[in-house]
Design an enzyme around this catalytic site. Structure first.
Site, PDB file in Angstrom:
ATOM      1  N   LYS A 203      36.819  -6.289  21.021  1.00  0.00           N
ATOM      2  CA  LYS A 203      37.274  -7.638  20.677  1.00  0.00           C
ATOM      3  C   LYS A 203      38.088  -8.293  21.795  1.00  0.00           C
ATOM      4  O   LYS A 203      38.542  -7.637  22.732  1.00  0.00           O
ATOM      5  CB  LYS A 203      38.070  -7.604  19.367  1.00  0.00           C
ATOM      6  CG  LYS A 203      37.128  -7.438  18.163  1.00  0.00           C
ATOM      7  CD  LYS A 203      37.801  -7.597  16.827  1.00  0.00           C
ATOM      8  CE  LYS A 203      36.730  -7.523  15.723  1.00  0.00           C
ATOM      9  NZ  LYS A 203      37.323  -7.467  14.384  1.00  0.00           N
ATOM     10  N   ARG A 237      36.019   0.836  12.591  1.00  0.00           N
ATOM     11  CA  ARG A 237      34.707   0.192  12.705  1.00  0.00           C
ATOM     12  C   ARG A 237      34.434  -0.041  14.193  1.00  0.00           C
ATOM     13  O   ARG A 237      35.144  -0.813  14.831  1.00  0.00           O
ATOM     14  CB  ARG A 237      34.768  -1.127  11.929  1.00  0.00           C
ATOM     15  CG  ARG A 237      33.500  -1.956  11.962  1.00  0.00           C
ATOM     16  CD  ARG A 237      33.740  -3.278  11.215  1.00  0.00           C
ATOM     17  NE  ARG A 237      32.572  -4.126  11.255  1.00  0.00           N
ATOM     18  CZ  ARG A 237      32.250  -4.900  12.274  1.00  0.00           C
ATOM     19  NH1 ARG A 237      33.017  -4.952  13.335  1.00  0.00           N
ATOM     20  NH2 ARG A 237      31.156  -5.631  12.235  1.00  0.00           N
TER      21      ARG A 237
HETATM   22  C1  7PJ Z   1      35.182  -7.037  11.393  1.00  0.00           C
HETATM   23  C2  7PJ Z   1      34.252  -7.051  10.374  1.00  0.00           C
HETATM   24  C3  7PJ Z   1      36.443  -6.406  11.178  1.00  0.00           C
HETATM   25  C4  7PJ Z   1      35.642  -5.867   8.976  1.00  0.00           C
HETATM   26  C5  7PJ Z   1      33.445  -8.092  12.076  1.00  0.00           C
HETATM   27  C6  7PJ Z   1      33.153  -8.084  15.536  1.00  0.00           C
HETATM   28  C7  7PJ Z   1      33.157  -9.253  14.638  1.00  0.00           C
HETATM   29  N1  7PJ Z   1      34.467  -6.465   9.157  1.00  0.00           N
HETATM   30  N2  7PJ Z   1      33.164  -7.724  10.807  1.00  0.00           N
HETATM   31  N3  7PJ Z   1      36.611  -5.837   9.945  1.00  0.00           N
HETATM   32  N4  7PJ Z   1      34.658  -7.683  12.475  1.00  0.00           N
HETATM   33  N5  7PJ Z   1      35.910  -5.286   7.793  1.00  0.00           N
HETATM   34  O1  7PJ Z   1      32.675  -6.993  15.235  1.00  0.00           O
HETATM   35  O2  7PJ Z   1      33.653  -8.276  16.676  1.00  0.00           O
HETATM   36  O3  7PJ Z   1      37.345  -6.369  12.022  1.00  0.00           O
HETATM   37  S1  7PJ Z   1      32.340  -9.002  13.050  1.00  0.00           S
END
Ligand code: 7PJ
Length: 259
Positions: A203, A237
């Site tokens: 990010k 994640r």
């Molecule tokens: C997140 C997400 C996060 C959860 C994305 C990216 C953007 N879901 N979906 N937490 N980020 N729960 O992966 O950079 O931080 S999309």
């Protein structure tokens, strides 16, 4: 939790996994690399992204759910549309990951009657405009209050608390300073009593500190993931599963002394 994007414009993967076959192959590789959960997304939520119609999102997601539901790894679906939640659960999804934290009308009803896991994420504003002027008086306090309130709404609708995990939503309506404040304050959100899911992989908050473009943020992302785990995160994640699993194994050997 390994990230599988099935979007043409997703910010880190550049659409390389658009076709279902490529996305399925990518998902299987993440399982081989040690992912315990797959998070499958059919709509980009990067800052400035445009919405995807319901039919298009379903056409992207359903082939993956069918192909992967017997892979032995739980499938999380990254969506905020109640109709997509229902269809995904029907097709065999194990978890719904909602960047709106189940705020859309009908979202709580779409998931309450199932037994799937739920990730409640905090976002200030909406993806199209959320990075224009994020503002908080007390970022950890406000994010925690929102997450607690949404968890209580889910429980009031009959959801077992054991199904819920919380996510502060790094980069979703937050400046770099907000993101690092939140990461430092993670234990106060953990004190709400739910497992924490953390998404920091590749990010802007990593690029802001390292000066690196999105393709060169692995080391910074791992540092942030470990910092989150040290502060109580239960699920991270990530795009780079193999490298993150190695880092977590070493972390665990230090913490638990089981090497
Ligand atoms: C997140 C997400 C996060 C959860 C994305 C990216 C953007 N879901 N979906 N937490 N980020 N729960 O992966 O950079 O931080 S999309």
């Amino acid at each position: 939790m390994g990230i599988v994007n099935v979007t043409p414009d997703s910010f880190s993967d550049g659409g390389r996994h658009l076709a279902p076959d490529a996305a399925i192959a990518h998902a299987r590789r993440l399982i081989d690399e040690g992912a315990d959960i797959l998070d499958i997304g059919g709509e980009s939520t990067r800052p400035g992204a445009e919405p995807v119609p319901l039919e298009e999102e379903l056409a992207r997601l359903l082939p993956l759910i069918e192909a992967l539901r017997d892979s032995g790894v739980p499938l999380s679906i990254d969506t905020f549309k109640p109709a997509v939640m229902r269809a995904a659960i029907e097709a065999g999804a194990d978890m719904i990951n909602d960047i709106y934290g189940f705020r859309q009308p009908g979202a709580i009803e779409a998931v309450a009657g199932s037994d799937c896991g739920l990730c409640v994420m905090h976002m200030q504003g909406e993806p199209r405009t959320m990075q224009q002027a994020p503002a908080y008086a007390d970022v950890a306090g406000e994010v925690g209050a929102f997450l607690r309130e949404q968890a209580q709404r889910l429980e009031a609708a009959g959801v077992d608390p054991g199904r819920i995990c919380l996510d502060p939503g790094f980069g979703f309506g937050k400046t770099t300073a907000h993101n690092y404040d939140l990461l430092r304050s993670l234990p106060t959100i953990g004190a709400l009593g739910y497992p924490l899911l953390i998404g920091v992989s590749r990010k802007t908050m990593i690029g802001a500190v390292t000066g690196r473009p999105v393709g060169e943020r692995l080391a910074g992302s791992i540092a942030a993931a470990l910092a989150a785990v040290a502060r109580g995160a239960a699920i991270v994640r990530v795009h780079d599963v193999a490298a993150t699993v190695d880092a977590l194994k070493v972390w665990q050997a230090v913490q638990v002394g089981d090497a």
